[in-house]
Design a protein around this motif. Sequence first.
Motif, mmCIF file in Angstrom:
data_model
loop_
_atom_site.group_PDB
_atom_site.id
_atom_site.type_symbol
_atom_site.label_atom_id
_atom_site.label_comp_id
_atom_site.label_asym_id
_atom_site.label_seq_id
_atom_site.Cartn_x
_atom_site.Cartn_y
_atom_site.Cartn_z
ATOM 1 N N LEU A 57 11.134 -18.111 32.234
ATOM 2 C CA LEU A 57 9.950 -18.715 32.844
ATOM 3 C C LEU A 57 9.952 -20.202 32.487
ATOM 4 C CD1 LEU A 57 7.097 -16.126 32.135
ATOM 5 C CD2 LEU A 57 7.946 -16.829 34.367
ATOM 6 N N PRO A 58 10.438 -21.068 33.368
ATOM 7 C CA PRO A 58 10.484 -22.500 33.041
ATOM 8 C C PRO A 58 9.092 -23.021 32.697
ATOM 9 C CG PRO A 58 11.691 -22.029 35.067
ATOM 10 C CD PRO A 58 10.946 -20.786 34.721
ATOM 11 N N ARG A 91 10.466 -17.890 21.092
ATOM 12 C CA ARG A 91 10.471 -18.406 22.457
ATOM 13 C C ARG A 91 11.556 -17.735 23.289
ATOM 14 N NH1 ARG A 91 10.747 -24.512 22.942
ATOM 15 N NH2 ARG A 91 10.083 -24.017 25.072
ATOM 16 N N ASP A 92 12.791 -18.179 23.200
ATOM 17 C CA ASP A 92 13.897 -17.585 23.944
ATOM 18 C C ASP A 92 14.746 -16.746 23.001
ATOM 19 O OD1 ASP A 92 13.112 -19.082 26.175
ATOM 20 O OD2 ASP A 92 14.297 -20.789 25.512
ATOM 21 N N PRO A 93 15.423 -15.715 23.512
ATOM 22 C CA PRO A 93 16.269 -14.891 22.648
ATOM 23 C C PRO A 93 17.336 -15.724 21.944
ATOM 24 C CG PRO A 93 15.970 -13.834 24.766
ATOM 25 C CD PRO A 93 15.403 -15.211 24.903
ATOM 26 N N GLY A 110 7.820 -11.293 28.799
ATOM 27 C CA GLY A 110 7.912 -9.860 28.548
ATOM 28 C C GLY A 110 9.345 -9.380 28.508
ATOM 29 N N THR A 111 10.201 -9.957 29.360
ATOM 30 C CA THR A 111 11.613 -9.588 29.377
ATOM 31 C C THR A 111 12.263 -9.865 28.030
ATOM 32 O OG1 THR A 111 11.763 -10.061 31.741
ATOM 33 C CG2 THR A 111 13.826 -9.989 30.504
ATOM 34 N N TYR A 112 12.002 -11.052 27.481
ATOM 35 C CA TYR A 112 12.613 -11.423 26.208
ATOM 36 C C TYR A 112 12.123 -10.518 25.090
ATOM 37 C CZ TYR A 112 14.121 -15.763 28.485
ATOM 38 O OH TYR A 112 14.708 -16.682 29.311
ATOM 39 N N GLU A 165 10.907 -12.672 36.163
ATOM 40 C CA GLU A 165 9.511 -12.989 35.885
ATOM 41 C C GLU A 165 9.018 -14.240 36.602
ATOM 42 O OE1 GLU A 165 7.636 -12.165 32.059
ATOM 43 O OE2 GLU A 165 9.560 -11.349 31.388
ATOM 44 N N THR A 166 9.883 -15.229 36.807
ATOM 45 C CA THR A 166 9.444 -16.400 37.556
ATOM 46 C C THR A 166 9.004 -15.988 38.958
ATOM 47 O OG1 THR A 166 10.830 -17.962 36.329
ATOM 48 C CG2 THR A 166 10.163 -18.606 38.544
ATOM 49 N N ALA A 167 9.837 -15.210 39.623
ATOM 50 C CA ALA A 167 9.494 -14.732 40.968
ATOM 51 C C ALA A 167 8.228 -13.871 40.932
ATOM 52 C CB ALA A 167 10.662 -13.941 41.550
#
Length: 431
Positions: free
Chosen positions: A331-332, A152-154, A189-191, A353-355
């Motif tokens: 991304l919440p 999920r998150d780094p 994708g960033t993570y 990514e949220t934006a």
Amino acid sequence: MKTIAIITSNFPPTNIVGALRPYRLSKFLCKAGWRVIILTHPPDTGHDLDYSLLDEIASDVQIHYVSTPRVKKIWNRGLVARFIGTGRDILDGWVKPDLGIAHVNSFYRAFIKLAKVSQIDVLLTTSPPHSIHLAGLLIKRKFDIPWIVDLRDPWDYYPTKGHHELTFLEGYLEKRVMTEASAVISTTGTYSKILMEKHSFIDKNKFHIVTNSYDRNKTSLAVEKDPDHFIVCYTGIFYPGKDPYGFFRALKSWFEVMPSSDRSYYMTVLRVHLIGSGDYITRQVISSLGLDGVIVYFDRMPHEQAIAMTLAADMVLISTGFGDRTRPGWLPSKLFEYLGCRIPILALTREGETAEVIRRTKSGYVLLSEDHDSIHKILRTEISRKFKCDSQSDNTNFTFEGTDKYEEENVMSGFADIIGNVISRPPRIRT
């Protein structure tokens, strides 16, 4: 019939974000003909519990509860906690990678017991906490079965504290998990890119992206809007360390600059619903800004009820903060529920990514700074739109293009494909 064992710290009836992802995957896999076995902690009375979530899967999913180690119970309730605070308060900054390390052996032993009576084809461990993957590492080494890490998150990202550098031990553990897992899944994708760059020696095909999702059956319900109020809704908690209160400061400045007649009108029609967000710090911030008259707090509630309240809103809020503690790839999970509800979004967030998702789906406004003038203009425009005070009230650019890709069935189908591909790989030859 293939069997998957999922180790997760949280699962319904626990009603928090970390429980919904394995819950949705379990539902999908059962429908696809899988046998799903969950290893998780018993429901914690300290969390909001929503037993209705179990109604959809109770007959299909086997849930095995792994008890909390007694040492933690003694620490939190004994003399130590009475005099110098709870064990969590004291140990949180010391224990690496996190306090969940106390549960690793319990999950490992529970899996060994399960494996004696069930043929397990694949194991999935899903965080938080990240230490849960250490149980997966031990199981992988003992049984050599396919193992998927839903990170999920780094590892170096904690929502309440922001980015931090890994200790030597944490870095070593993360490397071992990345190396020995059959697949590694991130939510953005960033993570995933961060992990690929950090562990460049690992085949990039091992890394995958599975976003969070929404349930079309819940977000498409018909809900009546309040005819007398313009409602801005926010679901979930705020992270005070990221200073997510820019929207409320903008509200204060808006009321201060408008004529008294306008102030009376807008304070009458505007309501901000905070669902599950009534923590002490948030209440203090809002009170200090003099906004108690327009804010309505709601306790945590069953998931379907929270979605219904979102559907009843006229605008939904995302406020992640803009500083370094807010990672651009975040991304919440509420974003996906908002997209499913098709309610215009007002997002105060860093570029990232949220934006990008909000722009791409044309689902709302994105502000990359605490721009009070823009927030004032947006509120005036949308309130006028609702109450037909604007000749352009029927014109909107909110089209929610492509949001179906985030619907639960589509997202979990991709998740299931990753699991199927891992199982179909030929066995690794030991050297």
